[in-house]
Motif scaffolding. Structure first.
Motif, short mmCIF file in Angstrom:
data_model
loop_
_atom_site.label_atom_id
_atom_site.label_comp_id
_atom_site.label_asym_id
_atom_site.label_seq_id
_atom_site.Cartn_x
_atom_site.Cartn_y
_atom_site.Cartn_z
N THR A 147 -37.61 -10.92 -17.59
CA THR A 147 -36.88 -9.59 -18.52
C THR A 147 -35.74 -9.77 -18.97
O THR A 147 -35.41 -9.68 -20.27
CB THR A 147 -37.24 -8.44 -17.58
OG1 THR A 147 -38.33 -8.10 -17.06
CG2 THR A 147 -36.69 -7.13 -18.40
N LEU A 148 -34.65 -10.24 -18.30
CA LEU A 148 -33.54 -10.60 -18.92
C LEU A 148 -33.45 -11.52 -20.22
O LEU A 148 -32.99 -11.32 -20.97
CB LEU A 148 -32.47 -11.15 -17.86
CG LEU A 148 -30.96 -11.32 -18.09
CD1 LEU A 148 -30.46 -9.92 -18.79
CD2 LEU A 148 -30.11 -11.91 -17.09
N ASN B 123 -33.48 -12.83 -25.96
CA ASN B 123 -34.23 -13.61 -26.77
C ASN B 123 -33.78 -15.35 -26.55
O ASN B 123 -33.41 -16.05 -27.43
CB ASN B 123 -33.58 -13.26 -28.20
CG ASN B 123 -34.15 -12.10 -28.66
OD1 ASN B 123 -35.48 -11.67 -28.30
ND2 ASN B 123 -33.51 -11.23 -29.35
N VAL B 124 -33.86 -15.55 -25.12
CA VAL B 124 -33.62 -17.01 -24.86
C VAL B 124 -34.64 -17.45 -23.80
O VAL B 124 -35.33 -16.50 -23.45
CB VAL B 124 -32.37 -17.04 -24.12
CG1 VAL B 124 -31.11 -16.71 -24.98
CG2 VAL B 124 -32.20 -16.22 -22.78
N ILE C 162 -31.41 -18.54 -18.61
CA ILE C 162 -30.97 -17.68 -17.52
C ILE C 162 -30.69 -18.49 -16.35
O ILE C 162 -29.87 -18.16 -15.46
CB ILE C 162 -32.32 -16.75 -17.51
CG1 ILE C 162 -32.51 -15.69 -18.74
CG2 ILE C 162 -31.85 -15.86 -16.21
CD1 ILE C 162 -30.97 -15.15 -19.20
N ASN C 163 -31.52 -19.45 -15.79
CA ASN C 163 -31.39 -20.08 -14.78
C ASN C 163 -29.96 -20.93 -14.77
O ASN C 163 -29.46 -20.95 -13.70
CB ASN C 163 -32.51 -21.14 -14.53
CG ASN C 163 -33.97 -20.59 -14.06
OD1 ASN C 163 -33.85 -19.66 -13.54
ND2 ASN C 163 -35.03 -21.08 -14.39
N SER D 22 -23.93 -11.76 -24.09
CA SER D 22 -25.35 -11.32 -24.22
C SER D 22 -25.93 -10.75 -22.88
O SER D 22 -26.36 -9.57 -22.93
CB SER D 22 -26.05 -12.29 -24.88
OG SER D 22 -27.63 -11.78 -24.83
N ALA D 23 -25.74 -11.33 -22.11
CA ALA D 23 -26.27 -10.88 -20.76
C ALA D 23 -25.38 -9.44 -20.27
O ALA D 23 -26.35 -8.56 -19.73
CB ALA D 23 -26.18 -12.09 -19.58
#
Length: 97
Positions: free
Chosen positions: A49-50, A55-56, A61-62, A79-80
């Motif tokens: 979801t994040l 939009n990545v 995210i990892n 952004s996060a």
């Protein structure tokens, strides 16, 4: 047990071993990751979801949440934070002795 103090400080040791910057960066990254993970848990937001909201790719995210690497762009971090309803505050401060 009485241990005699040898040397100046742990920071001095890190400077002597040319490790201060990398250790500091790693510690900062771990704090940021912990804060992001805490907020994600609080809001019940998954990594998927994040990633969608930012939009990545999930791989970004990892990388963001990998505490063993200090590679992180400010835009990814901002952004996060924005997606989580937070902001980032950074400042330069005098080094403590």
């Amino acid at each position: 047990m009485n241990i005699q103090h040898i040397g100046s400080s742990f920071n001095d040791f890190l400077v002597e071993e040319d490790l201060l910057e990398s250790v500091t960066a790693l510690a900062l990254k771990r704090v940021v990751v912990w804060q992001i993970e805490q907020e994600m848990a609080s809001q019940r937001i998954t990594k998927t979801t994040l990633a969608k909201k930012m939009n990545v790719n999930i791989s970004e995210i990892n990388e963001l949440l990998n505490v063993n690497t200090t590679s992180l762009t400010l835009i990814t971090l901002v952004s996060a934070a924005t997606v989580l309803g937070k902001s980032i505050r950074m400042e330069l401060v005098e080094e403590s002795s």
